[in-house]
Design a protein around this motif. Structure first.
Motif, short mmCIF file in Angstrom:
data_model
loop_
_atom_site.label_atom_id
_atom_site.label_comp_id
_atom_site.label_asym_id
_atom_site.label_seq_id
_atom_site.Cartn_x
_atom_site.Cartn_y
_atom_site.Cartn_z
N GLU A 119 -4.97 1.09 6.90
CA GLU A 119 -5.71 1.79 5.85
C GLU A 119 -5.00 1.67 4.51
O GLU A 119 -5.65 1.55 3.47
CB GLU A 119 -5.90 3.27 6.21
N GLU A 120 -3.68 1.71 4.52
CA GLU A 120 -2.92 1.75 3.27
C GLU A 120 -3.16 0.52 2.41
O GLU A 120 -3.08 0.60 1.18
CB GLU A 120 -1.42 1.89 3.56
N THR A 121 -3.43 -0.62 3.01
CA THR A 121 -3.69 -1.84 2.24
C THR A 121 -5.18 -2.09 2.03
O THR A 121 -5.55 -3.04 1.33
CB THR A 121 -3.09 -3.06 2.97
N GLY A 122 -6.03 -1.27 2.65
CA GLY A 122 -7.47 -1.48 2.53
C GLY A 122 -8.01 -2.58 3.42
O GLY A 122 -9.18 -2.93 3.33
N ALA A 123 -7.16 -3.13 4.31
CA ALA A 123 -7.57 -4.27 5.12
C ALA A 123 -8.13 -3.90 6.48
O ALA A 123 -8.70 -4.73 7.17
CB ALA A 123 -6.38 -5.22 5.31
N GLY A 124 -7.98 -2.64 6.90
CA GLY A 124 -8.32 -2.27 8.27
C GLY A 124 -9.78 -1.96 8.52
O GLY A 124 -10.33 -2.27 9.58
N ARG A 166 -8.65 -1.41 -7.10
CA ARG A 166 -8.18 -2.74 -6.69
C ARG A 166 -6.96 -3.11 -7.51
O ARG A 166 -6.87 -2.79 -8.70
CB ARG A 166 -9.27 -3.80 -6.82
N GLY A 167 -5.99 -3.76 -6.86
CA GLY A 167 -4.83 -4.27 -7.57
C GLY A 167 -5.12 -5.67 -8.10
O GLY A 167 -5.73 -6.49 -7.42
N ASP A 275 -5.26 -5.08 -2.17
CA ASP A 275 -5.49 -3.64 -1.98
C ASP A 275 -6.83 -3.23 -2.59
O ASP A 275 -6.91 -2.34 -3.45
CB ASP A 275 -4.36 -2.82 -2.61
N VAL A 276 -7.90 -3.86 -2.11
CA VAL A 276 -9.24 -3.61 -2.65
C VAL A 276 -9.92 -2.51 -1.83
O VAL A 276 -10.09 -2.64 -0.62
CB VAL A 276 -10.09 -4.89 -2.63
#
Length: 358
Positions: A119-124, A166-167, A275-276
């Motif tokens: 979750e922390e990276t937005g990828a899950g 988003r980064g 990190d979107v």
């Protein structure tokens, strides 16, 4: 929960706390959760994205299926390690408490407990969205602990609960030259300076329908070699907005400005995003169910932080809510933070109430 169940869940939370793993590397955490569920429930465990879900199925369901989602990754720490400084250990343990509560119950609906990594990276969340269509989920709910709010009180709101973000990494590439002959090179410093000065206006509220932010995370220009002029530069930004459409517009404005400045200075330009997170935009009906059934309070404004639960809400009606962790509790993502065990039972109770009545 019975006293015995409470002890099981508290012990599980503490075990999870002792084996923090960063996004994408949650092997031990995932195994620990699955071992617990196999030992203490009869729920079917199935893969989903890089995570898994536990299925409670009934022979003749009369109501639409509901999914409850939790996360279980930890934060990376500056020393190269990991720590549960956001409470995902507590989130995962709370959903295991719901699993215990489902044993032997007839709710007239199928229930799917989704355990999601990264979750922390937005990828899950994105890969785990396959659950929604596969199991014909009618509604999905998730929760997060909220330090700084009264302990045990449920908070949510129709519309945006947590902002989109988003980064963005912006790269400017020129041509090197001796510091004594700057006219012979192409130095990106001036373009970077102009961009940084332009950002406040680009993110001005006058241009958008809701809150927007453009936060400078850092910049890197050249190297500390006094005989060589700067030829390479990077700027790191986090773009943030209450609404997805505003974030798209802010992104377009920032990239357009950066490209124009690069072209003006005859620099090569490229960008990269990471990190979107889409905005976590609650369905109005589902959010009102949470407020009514859980005796909740309405958040006046969205949380500025981001949550990848927004991916599910783009595909399925649902709502994300917070539960107060205490007004004096240490903030999220700080060294003193730890999920309070006293919040496990109220979180599980809120979820069970939704399963019984939504």
């Amino acid at each position: 929960m019975t006293k015995q169940q409470q002890n099981l869940i508290v012990n599980l939370r503490r075990q999870l706390h002792q084996c923090p793993e960063i996004s994408g590397q949650e092997t031990q955490t995932k195994a620990l959760l699955q071992e617990f569920l196999r030992a203490h429930t009869s729920l079917e465990l199935l893969p989903c994205g890089d995570g898994f879900y536990a299925a409670h199925r009934e022979k003749a369901p009369k109501k639409p299926a509901i999914a409850l989602r939790t996360d279980y990754d930890a934060l990376a720490t500056p020393d190269g390690g990991a720590a549960h400084l956001c409470g995902h250990d507590g989130h995962a343990a709370s959903l295991c408490a719901v699993a215990l509560a489902l044993e032997g119950r007839t709710l007239h609906r199928n229930v799917f407990l989704l355990f999601q990594p990264a979750e922390e990276t937005g990828a899950g969340a994105g890969p785990c969205c396959e659950l929604l269509e596969k199991e014909q989920v009618g509604e999905i709910y998730g929760a997060h602990n909220l330090p700084g709010f009264p302990a045990g009180v449920v908070y949510t709101r129709p519309g945006t609960f947590a902002c989109a973000s988003r980064g963005v990494t912006l790269r400017f590439s020129g041509a090197p030259t001796h510091a004594a002959y700057p006219e012979n090179g192409k130095n990106p410093a001036l373009a970077v300076g102009k961009l940084l000065c332009a950002l406040p206006e680009l993110a001005s509220p006058a241009h958008f329908t809701g809150m927007t932010l453009c936060t400078v995370i850092g910049a890197e220009l050249g190297e500390k070699a006094f005989g060589a002029a700067c030829a390479q530069a990077e700027v790191w930004l986090t773009l943030r907005a209450e609404h997805n459409t505003d974030l798209d517009a802010l992104r377009t404005a920032v990239l357009g400005c950066a490209k124009a400045l690069a072209q003006e200075a005859e620099l090569a330009f490229s960008c990269e995003e990471q990190d979107v997170f889409p905005a976590t935009e609650n369905d109005e009906v589902c959010a009102k169910k949470v407020l009514a059934l859980c005796h909740g309070s309405t958040l006046e404004v969205p949380m500025r932080w981001s949550e990848d639960f927004g991916h599910y809400l783009l595909r399925c009606p649902g709502a994300f809510f917070g539960i107060g962790a205490g007004e004096q509790h240490a903030p999220l993502h700080t060294a003193d933070y730890e999920y309070p065990d006293s919040l496990l039972a109220p979180t599980a109770a809120a979820f069970v109430t939704l399963l019984e009545n939504a």
